[in-house]
Scaffold this active site. Structure first.
Site, mmCIF file in Angstrom:
data_model
loop_
_atom_site.group_PDB
_atom_site.id
_atom_site.type_symbol
_atom_site.label_atom_id
_atom_site.label_comp_id
_atom_site.label_asym_id
_atom_site.label_seq_id
_atom_site.Cartn_x
_atom_site.Cartn_y
_atom_site.Cartn_z
ATOM 1 N N GLU A 233 1.349 4.817 7.121
ATOM 2 C CA GLU A 233 0.293 5.259 6.194
ATOM 3 C C GLU A 233 0.873 6.146 5.095
ATOM 4 O OE1 GLU A 233 -2.367 3.821 6.319
ATOM 5 O OE2 GLU A 233 -2.883 3.354 8.394
ATOM 6 N N SER B 290 -12.428 -6.235 0.778
ATOM 7 C CA SER B 290 -12.249 -6.491 -0.658
ATOM 8 C C SER B 290 -11.039 -7.389 -0.901
ATOM 9 C CB SER B 290 -12.105 -5.174 -1.423
ATOM 10 O OG SER B 290 -11.017 -4.415 -0.942
ATOM 11 N N GLU C 237 -8.335 -5.847 -8.448
ATOM 12 C CA GLU C 237 -8.850 -4.546 -8.024
ATOM 13 C C GLU C 237 -8.490 -3.459 -9.035
ATOM 14 O OE1 GLU C 237 -9.559 -2.455 -3.716
ATOM 15 O OE2 GLU C 237 -9.094 -4.566 -3.954
ATOM 16 N N ASP D 291 -2.880 -4.688 1.449
ATOM 17 C CA ASP D 291 -4.082 -5.376 1.930
ATOM 18 C C ASP D 291 -4.080 -6.838 1.510
ATOM 19 O OD1 ASP D 291 -4.686 -2.853 2.756
ATOM 20 O OD2 ASP D 291 -6.355 -2.541 1.364
#
Length: 395
Positions: A36, A131, A163, A175
């Site tokens: 992360e 998304s 995005e 993602d």
């Protein structure tokens, strides 16, 4: 669940467009096992596609220049002309697909008319990247139906660009990459800068990844993220001034960081220390997974949560409570917050036979502490975007 989603989405298409869909596509959400906040610091991430999907029922319309979307879960429609320049609109979900169309249009490719109905089993706002599934699913469909010739990396970049430009979120590539490149039973170790990647078997026999959704999202995610970026950049600047021969942030040693500690200050020191440790944890986690060492993987998850909570300081009371209570239970090897922080989900590695008991115990204590009903998502590592053939479409 997948079969039901295909059936429901196909039925929605019939109801709205009064004809049969010609093709069915599935675009998955994703989890990030570990890694992360390292994507903007020359680090690696370890995501995987999961068996939660957006399903698209699709039909090309002959002699039409109109693309029409029906969002089943919102009971909302939108149409646009494919030979016109598009701009962002008020309907947020629409901007994800318009952004993809805009990126394709800017590349000089052209498409024809389409009818698309879509529905999802990816929980909205849970940090499982619905998304990215919407963006990359649409890009994949256009590529397939109109023979646009994009490769997988280009499809992921188109999703990210959508995005950035039409949604206004400066997201990383993880993602979108996960949704496009996912493979069943495998995790992806991805360098977010170069997009170099390799697959590792996800050998956790006897254990499951289970997500606990805190159902909170604190408003300081964006401001907190920007603050962390500034803290890290401050440390990087001094490190490179002191050690100009180092090529990438991940190549700085802990000893180098200690040398500049007084100059960058305690906050930047803590942030950079977390990142350097987390980058190493990702590599160790990939090895642990491939070797089936679930115990060591769990230990790494615990270390990551501790780092995110105390060094990077992006956790919150609800997540810390949830993770701490989860770790107390039998059969739990590791638990950590997942995602940008300040709310969202935890990812938990739990022995299969203990899953039900852990869920019941943690949900009850979380409800008692915060008066919030914790949501639970059981996930399996799955393939990336793919097409269902016509004879598999459920009536």
């Amino acid at each position: 669940m997948q079969e039901q989603l295909i059936s429901d989405t196909s039925q929605a298409f019939r109801s709205v467009f009064h004809s049969e869909p010609e093709r069915i596509f599935l675009a998955p959400g994703r989890i990030n096992i570990i890694g992360e906040h390292v994507d903007y610091s020359d680090g690696f991430v370890l995501p995987a596609a999961i068996d939660k999907y957006i399903c698209f029922a699709v039909k090309k319309t002959v002699d039409s220049d109109i693309c029409t979307f029906y969002a089943k879960d919102f009971n909302d429609s939108f149409s646009f002309k494919v030979n016109e320049k598009q701009v962002p609109v008020a309907q947020m979900w629409v901007n994800y697909v318009l952004g993809v169309f805009n990126a394709v249009q800017e590349s000089g490719k052209s498409i024809g008319g389409l009818q698309i109905a879509f529905g999802s089993t990816i929980p909205m706002g849970s940090g499982l990247s619905s998304s990215a599934a919407l963006e990359c699913g649409f890009a994949y469909i256009l590529n397939e139906l109109f023979n646009l010739g994009f490769n997988k990396k280009e499809l992921a970049v188109i999703g990210q660009k959508a995005e950035h430009t039409f949604v206004g979120v400066k997201c990383g590539i993880m993602d979108q990459f996960s949704s496009v490149f996912g493979k069943e039973h495998q995790v992806i170790m991805l360098d977010c800068n170069s997009l170099d990647h390799q697959y590792f078997e996800a050998n956790v026999d006897g254990y499951s990844f289970v997500l606990f959704d805190s159902c909170v999202k604190h408003t300081h995610l964006t401001s907190g993220y920007n603050d962390r970026r500034r803290d890290v950049d401050n440390g990087k600047k001094v490190l490179w001034e002191r050690f100009p021969d180092v090529q990438k942030f991940r190549d700085f040693s802990f000893e180098m960081l200690d040398e500049v500690r007084s100059e960058i200050g305690e906050i930047s020191y803590k942030r950079c220390m977390y990142l350097l440790k987390e980058i190493k944890r990702v590599e160790e986690a990939a090895k642990a997974l491939s070797e089936g060492n679930a115990e060591y993987l769990g230990k790494l998850l615990n270390e990551t949560h501790s780092g995110l909570s105390t060094e990077f300081e992006v956790s919150c009371n609800e997540l810390d409570f949830m993770v701490e209570e989860t770790r107390k239970e039998n059969g739990v090897l590791g638990a950590r917050m997942m995602g940008g922080g300040f709310g969202g989900c935890s990812i938990n590695l739990i022995k299969n036979e203990n899953v039900e008991d852990v869920i019941a115990a943690v949900a009850a204590r979380y409800k008692a502490a915060f008066d919030i009903e914790m949501k639970v998502y059981r996930v399996k590592i799955s393939d990336g975007i793919n097409e269902y053939t016509r004879n598999e479409i459920l009536i």
